[in-house]
Design a protein around this motif. Structure first.
Motif, PDB file in Angstrom:
ATOM      1  N   GLY A   1      10.894  -1.942 -92.920  1.00  0.00           N
ATOM      2  CA  GLY A   1      10.059  -3.067 -92.967  1.00  0.00           C
ATOM      3  C   GLY A   1       8.765  -2.987 -93.571  1.00  0.00           C
ATOM      4  O   GLY A   1       8.143  -3.856 -93.998  1.00  0.00           O
ATOM      5  N   LYS A   2       8.371  -1.686 -94.027  1.00  0.00           N
ATOM      6  CA  LYS A   2       7.156  -1.372 -94.916  1.00  0.00           C
ATOM      7  C   LYS A   2       7.143  -2.275 -96.263  1.00  0.00           C
ATOM      8  O   LYS A   2       6.408  -2.552 -96.547  1.00  0.00           O
ATOM      9  N   TYR A   3       8.789  -2.504 -96.490  1.00  0.00           N
ATOM     10  CA  TYR A   3       8.604  -3.227 -97.844  1.00  0.00           C
ATOM     11  C   TYR A   3       8.515  -4.755 -97.646  1.00  0.00           C
ATOM     12  O   TYR A   3       8.692  -5.553 -98.799  1.00  0.00           O
ATOM     13  N   THR A   4       8.629  -5.153 -96.499  1.00  0.00           N
ATOM     14  CA  THR A   4       8.644  -6.789 -96.280  1.00  0.00           C
ATOM     15  C   THR A   4       7.208  -7.204 -95.711  1.00  0.00           C
ATOM     16  O   THR A   4       6.613  -6.514 -94.882  1.00  0.00           O
ATOM     17  N   GLU A   5       7.096  -8.542 -95.412  1.00  0.00           N
ATOM     18  CA  GLU A   5       5.993  -8.837 -94.577  1.00  0.00           C
ATOM     19  C   GLU A   5       6.607  -9.093 -92.962  1.00  0.00           C
ATOM     20  O   GLU A   5       7.784  -9.179 -92.808  1.00  0.00           O
ATOM     21  N   SER A   6       5.559  -9.211 -92.126  1.00  0.00           N
ATOM     22  CA  SER A   6       5.911  -9.584 -90.727  1.00  0.00           C
ATOM     23  C   SER A   6       5.049 -10.442 -90.393  1.00  0.00           C
ATOM     24  O   SER A   6       3.766 -10.765 -90.336  1.00  0.00           O
ATOM     25  N   ILE A   7       5.765 -11.901 -90.177  1.00  0.00           N
ATOM     26  CA  ILE A   7       5.006 -13.094 -89.903  1.00  0.00           C
ATOM     27  C   ILE A   7       4.368 -13.220 -88.605  1.00  0.00           C
ATOM     28  O   ILE A   7       3.335 -13.981 -88.608  1.00  0.00           O
ATOM     29  N   PHE A   8       4.867 -12.909 -87.472  1.00  0.00           N
ATOM     30  CA  PHE A   8       4.144 -12.844 -86.304  1.00  0.00           C
ATOM     31  C   PHE A   8       3.296 -11.544 -85.880  1.00  0.00           C
ATOM     32  O   PHE A   8       2.542 -11.697 -85.059  1.00  0.00           O
ATOM     33  N   TYR A   9       3.954 -10.412 -86.451  1.00  0.00           N
ATOM     34  CA  TYR A   9       2.947  -9.091 -86.195  1.00  0.00           C
ATOM     35  C   TYR A   9       2.479  -8.513 -87.464  1.00  0.00           C
ATOM     36  O   TYR A   9       3.117  -7.579 -87.947  1.00  0.00           O
ATOM     37  N   PRO A  10       1.357  -9.135 -87.958  1.00  0.00           N
ATOM     38  CA  PRO A  10       0.975  -8.800 -89.293  1.00  0.00           C
ATOM     39  C   PRO A  10       0.774  -7.261 -89.511  1.00  0.00           C
ATOM     40  O   PRO A  10       0.698  -6.833 -90.802  1.00  0.00           O
ATOM     41  N   TYR A  11       0.381  -6.363 -88.462  1.00  0.00           N
ATOM     42  CA  TYR A  11      -0.043  -5.040 -88.651  1.00  0.00           C
ATOM     43  C   TYR A  11       1.098  -3.978 -88.503  1.00  0.00           C
ATOM     44  O   TYR A  11       1.018  -2.825 -89.237  1.00  0.00           O
ATOM     45  N   TYR A  12       2.292  -4.531 -88.212  1.00  0.00           N
ATOM     46  CA  TYR A  12       3.209  -3.557 -87.794  1.00  0.00           C
ATOM     47  C   TYR A  12       3.813  -2.691 -89.025  1.00  0.00           C
ATOM     48  O   TYR A  12       3.885  -1.731 -89.240  1.00  0.00           O
TER      49      TYR A  12
END
Length: 231
Positions: A118-129
Motif C-alpha cells: 500500500g506504500k505505493y498507493t493513496e489511502s483515501i480514508f486513512y491518509p497516514y497509513y
C-alpha cells in the motif's frame, strides 16, 4: 498472520519474540504456550505504542538469554490521528530496534518487519497509513548498510492479507490472501534467509492495481478507493 507465523517458526526450533500493542491477545497466547510446552521458544509481549515510547521503561532482558533470537515487530494501526499513526507504525519500531541493538550487542538478532505494498498507493480514508509503511520500508531497507553487528533484517511487503483492516468487496476479494497461505509462503522465505538482509513481496498481482491507480483519472481513482476501503 504474524502470530500464526511465529508458532510455525517456534515449531521449527527457532526462538521467537513477538512484540505488539495488544495486551489481551498476548495473555491468551502465553497461556497457550505453557499448555503446548513452547514457552521456552516463543514469547509474546506488549508495549504501549499509542503514545511516544519511553525507552527507559522498556525491559526485555528476560527474553535475551539465548545466543540468537528472532524478533517480530508486530504492530500496526489504521488511524486518522497523525501522531498515533506514526508512533505505532513507525517510530515505536525504530525505538525498540535501537534499544535492542544497544542493549544486547552479543546476541544474534533477526528482526522481522511487516510493511505493505500500500506504500505505493493513496489511502483515501486513512491518509497516514501508507505514508508510515513507506517510511518503514525505506528505513529498514537502509539498515542493512549500517548498525548490523550480530543482527539482520527481514522485511515483508504484503498486498492484501485477509484481516479486519481489509474491506471485502468484489474487487478486493480477487487479491485477498488468507492468513494461513500468507504465513506458509513467508515461512518458506524465512527458511532460506534466516541470517540475510532480504525483502519479500507477497501478492505481486496487486501491482496491477497500483498501476491502474497511477494512470486513472483522479475522479475515477477516488471512486474506486471509496468503494473498496474501510471508512
Amino acid at each position: 498472520f504474524a502470530n500464526y507465523l511465529a508458532f510455525k517458526l517456534a515449531n521449527y526450533g527457532k526462538e521467537v519474540l513477538v512484540l505488539s500493542k495488544n495486551k489481551d491477545i498476548n495473555k491468551k497466547y502465553n497461556s497457550s504456550l505453557k499448555i503446548l510446552s513452547m514457552s521456552d521458544y516463543l514469547f509474546f509481549d506488549h508495549l504501549d505504542l499509542n503514545k511516544t515510547l519511553n525507552l527507559k521503561k522498556i525491559n526485555l532482558q528476560k527474553y535475551f538469554s539465548k545466543k540468537k533470537i528472532m524478533i517480530f515487530h508486530n504492530a500496526a494501526v489504521k488511524s486518522k490521528d497523525l501522531e498515533k499513526s506514526f508512533n505505532v507504525n513507525y517510530f515505536s519500531h525504530l525505538k525498540i530496534l535501537e534499544y535492542i541493538s544497544k542493549s544486547f550487542p552479543d546476541i544474534h538478532k533477526t528482526h522481522i518487519f511487516v510493511s505493505s505494498l500500500g506504500k505505493y498507493t493513496e489511502s483515501i480514508f486513512y491518509p497516514y497509513y501508507n505514508s508510515t509503511k513507506a517510511a518503514l520500508s525505506s528505513t529498514i531497507s537502509s539498515y542493512k548498510f549500517f548498525n548490523n553487528k550480530n543482527q539482520n533484517f527481514l522485511l515483508i511487503e504484503p498486498s492484501m492479507i485477509e484481516s479486519k483492516m481489509i474491506k471485502k468487496t468484489s474487487l478486493t476479494k480477487y487479491f485477498l490472501i488468507s492468513q494461513k497461505k500468507a504465513s506458509n509462503q513467508i515461512f518458506k522465505f524465512f527458511s532460506l534467509n534466516y541470517y540475510k538482509n532480504k525483502k519479500y513481496i507477497l501478492g505481486k498481482k496487486f501491482f496491477f492495481v497500483i498501476f491502474l491507480l497511477k494512470v486513472l483519472p483522479t475522479n475515477l481513482k477516488m471512486k474506486i478507493l471509496q468503494n473498496n476501503s474501510h471508512k
